[in-house]
Write a protein that holds these residues in place. Structure first.
Motif, mmCIF file in Angstrom:
data_model
loop_
_atom_site.group_PDB
_atom_site.id
_atom_site.type_symbol
_atom_site.label_atom_id
_atom_site.label_comp_id
_atom_site.label_asym_id
_atom_site.label_seq_id
_atom_site.Cartn_x
_atom_site.Cartn_y
_atom_site.Cartn_z
ATOM 1 N N SER A 1 0.813 -1.216 0.000
ATOM 2 C CA SER A 1 0.000 0.000 0.000
ATOM 3 C C SER A 1 0.847 1.266 0.000
ATOM 4 C CB SER A 1 -0.913 0.007 1.218
ATOM 5 O OG SER A 1 -0.126 0.079 2.386
ATOM 6 N N ASN B 1 2.841 2.340 2.370
ATOM 7 C CA ASN B 1 3.115 2.927 3.679
ATOM 8 C C ASN B 1 4.534 2.665 4.142
ATOM 9 O OD1 ASN B 1 0.578 4.040 5.415
ATOM 10 N ND2 ASN B 1 -0.038 2.692 3.758
ATOM 11 N N LEU B 2 5.135 1.617 3.610
ATOM 12 C CA LEU B 2 6.537 1.323 3.901
ATOM 13 C C LEU B 2 7.234 1.155 2.561
ATOM 14 C CD1 LEU B 2 6.444 -1.421 6.698
ATOM 15 C CD2 LEU B 2 7.310 0.888 6.932
ATOM 16 N N ALA B 3 8.479 1.580 2.519
ATOM 17 C CA ALA B 3 9.226 1.386 1.281
ATOM 18 C C ALA B 3 9.863 0.002 1.318
ATOM 19 C CB ALA B 3 10.307 2.450 1.155
ATOM 20 N N LYS C 1 -1.544 4.454 -6.085
ATOM 21 C CA LYS C 1 -2.432 4.570 -4.927
ATOM 22 C C LYS C 1 -3.861 4.898 -5.332
ATOM 23 C CE LYS C 1 1.174 5.745 -1.652
ATOM 24 N NZ LYS C 1 1.891 6.852 -1.008
ATOM 25 N N ALA C 2 -4.024 5.519 -6.511
ATOM 26 C CA ALA C 2 -5.376 5.824 -6.977
ATOM 27 C C ALA C 2 -6.164 4.542 -7.249
ATOM 28 C CB ALA C 2 -5.319 6.685 -8.232
ATOM 29 N N TYR D 1 -7.046 0.676 1.114
ATOM 30 C CA TYR D 1 -6.265 -0.043 2.117
ATOM 31 C C TYR D 1 -6.886 0.129 3.495
ATOM 32 C CZ TYR D 1 -2.223 -0.984 5.176
ATOM 33 O OH TYR D 1 -1.390 -1.449 6.157
ATOM 34 N N PRO E 1 -5.695 -0.640 7.128
ATOM 35 C CA PRO E 1 -4.602 -1.141 7.964
ATOM 36 C C PRO E 1 -5.132 -1.932 9.152
ATOM 37 C CG PRO E 1 -4.544 1.264 7.765
ATOM 38 C CD PRO E 1 -5.853 0.803 7.231
#
Lengths: 249, 310
Positions: free
Chosen positions: B52, B54-56, B77-78, B82, B84
């Motif tokens: 998603s 949120n983390l690389a 992201k479009a 997600y 969490p």
């Protein structure tokens, strides 16, 4: 998209009693001080008339009032900025923004714009006091404008610093205290170094107080504006980088 | 659309020096529901956070609908919704306010926001709580608001991290139906540690342990080709040997004085057992199929690896 986030920030601020209380307390205290200063001015008035090149009502009533306001707001702004990002981290709501199709810079600028809107409200309310002087006398309009801009820039730089420190922690208290510490340090940084001629000028340039004082006195220098804009841009860039970096940790 | 909607290639993620996920590769087509199973700390949530954006990722690539999450995060992201692990809801906002904000955040055109809002409220059973503050809602309702947030912009890929946590059984059933209906035209990735949930909702299942993909199959194939077991209760129970001798019974074990677990070989059913019970008056009062295969597999896979590691 910046506007969407800014709008939500402002709504969130005014949904909690925090913003209302801060506005009310500051307005009451400074309103009282304004009255006291005005009273003082009436006492001094007979003597002032006899002098040549006397300070006007703006210098005697408004400039000292705004000096006090700046110090009070130095303590209050950390309370407004502490929740910006720290709260989202604590409640794990930041991922809502991060997963949406917007850039990290838009998130940070949106949050900052929200704070700036609050600051504009706050300073505009404070400026109603000097403006009320127009009812009885004629204050120095240019000076008032300089004071207004000076207060906006000062608080906008407080907010940028506060936003950055809020992005470093999940704990709002830590964000508030560290913001307060940094602001106070920037305020008093020129207190030392007067014995060293070079050191003094560097430290004096770093001091927020020096730049603010000039604007309160109606001195509008581009170097002061540059100082504030550099400070704001610097801390906003740091905030964006900090949030980007957290994805890598 | 034969192009996979979600493509994960050789994905690794370190926290400092700890390896959280290691060289994961999988893809997901439209209309598939993928179940992500694993014990606590296996890297389910980390994988979802990476997908998603949120983390690389430390290594590897994730692309959503053909857009790389790192190179073109906005486009990727479009196409993504997600939820969490902790629903990202603003406690001080009302459900309507919050969902309107999400609609704006996902660039839904102003004219379509009200319709989108109504649709997700309908889908997630939130129509009666629109004006209430999210902070005052129960955990289950907050979870539903979280799901509503993930699907408000009608994304082709939906990622749900443990969506049924904190829901009551009726709500769980509703949410599962919702997930199934989402999965009919979208890709859904679902993480859970509830095994029956995977069997009930997913087309494919992946088991992950200590960051590694250790099992990957469709749930259909999982249910086939395995012996089917039933627990039975008999008032006048015969000996174990008599049960095993019945047609189609592979083996059996005694659970109590009158209860047994009977394993039937694939492609057979308990007809013979019921017929014999009636004939010989065993007094059959319980016959419950056990859908154990996935659970067995899960325990076997995760447990074996653990003992191997030690």
């Amino acid at each position: 998209m910046i506007w969407v986030i800014a709008r939500r920030e402002v709504v969130a601020m005014f949904l909690s009693p925090m913003a209302w209380i801060i506005l009310a307390v500051i307005q009451t205290i400074l309103g009282y001080m304004f009255l006291a200063n005005l009273d003082n001015f009436f006492l001094l008035q007979p003597q002032l008339i006899q002098l040549a090149n006397t300070p006007g009502v703006t210098d005697i009533v408004i400039t000292p009032l705004m000096q006090v306001a700046a110090i009070i707001l130095l303590m209050v702004m950390p309370l407004m900025t502490m929740r910006s990002i720290a709260e989202e981290k604590r409640n794990r709501t930041l991922s809502l923004l991060v997963s949406a199709p917007i850039a990290m810079s838009e998130i940070v600028l949106g949050k900052y714009l929200g704070l700036v809107l609050f600051i504009v409200t706050l300073v505009s309310m404070l400026m109603l006091m000097p403006l009320s002087l127009y009812l009885g006398t004629s204050p120095d309009g240019g000076k008032l404008l300089s004071i207004y801009l000076g207060m906006l820039l000062l608080l906008a730089s407080f907010a940028a610093i506060g936003l950055y420190l809020s992005s470093l922690t999940e704990n709002q208290t830590i964000a508030a205290i560290s913001t307060f510490g940094v602001l106070l340090m920037l305020w008093i940084i020129d207190w030392i170094g007067s014995s060293v001629s070079n050191g003094q000028s560097v430290l004096a340039y770093l001091s927020i107080l020096k730049h603010h004082q000039a604007m309160l006195e109606g001195v509008f220098k581009s170097s002061d504006i540059a100082y504030y804009l550099l400070l704001i841009t610097g801390f906003l860039v740091l905030t964006i980088r900090q949030l980007d970096r957290e994805r890598l940790l | 659309m034969t192009e996979p909607l979600v493509q994960v290639e050789n994905l690794s993620r370190y926290y400092q020096n700890n390896l959280a996920i290691s060289h994961l590769s999988f893809n997901l087509k439209a209309g598939e529901v993928l179940g992500f199973l694993g014990p606590n700390g296996a890297g389910k949530s980390t994988t979802m956070q990476v997908i998603s954006g949120n983390l690389a990722p430390s290594e590897g690539e994730v692309s959503i609908a053909g857009h790389d999450i790192i190179e073109a995060p906005r486009a990727a992201k479009a196409h993504l919704g997600y939820l969490p692990e902790h629903p990202p809801v603003y406690r001080e906002a009302s459900v309507d306010e919050y969902l309107k904000f999400c609609a704006r955040l996902h660039r839904i055109a102003p004219g379509q926001r009200a319709a989108a809002l109504d649709r997700v409220k309908q889908q997630c059973g939130l129509t009666t709580v629109g004006r209430r503050l999210i902070g005052n809602l129960s955990k289950g309702y907050q979870q539903r608001v979280g799901i509503a947030q993930a699907i408000i912009h009608d994304p082709p890929v939906v990622i749900l991290d443990e969506p049924t946590v904190g829901l009551d059984p009726i709500q769980i059933r509703e949410i599962r139906e919702l997930i199934r209906s989402l999965g009919s035209e979208r890709s859904v990735i679902l993480s859970t540690h509830i095994l029956s949930e995977v069997q009930a909702t997913c087309d494919r299942v992946q088991i992950i342990r200590a960051g590694e993909l250790i099992y990957h199959a469709s749930t259909e194939s999982l249910n086939q080709g395995h012996e089917q077991s039933y627990t039975i209760g008999l008032r006048q129970a015969p000996g174990l040997e008599q049960l095993i001798a019945l047609a189609g019974v592979d083996h059996a074990e005694k659970l109590g004085s009158d209860r047994f677990r009977v394993f039937f070989s694939p492609e057979s059913n308990p007809d013979a057992l019921v017929a014999t019970s009636v004939e010989q008056d065993w007094g059959l009062y319980e016959l419950v199929p056990e859908q154990q295969s996935l659970e067995d597999l899960f325990i076997e896979l995760t447990h074996n690896e653990e003992t191997n590691a030690q």
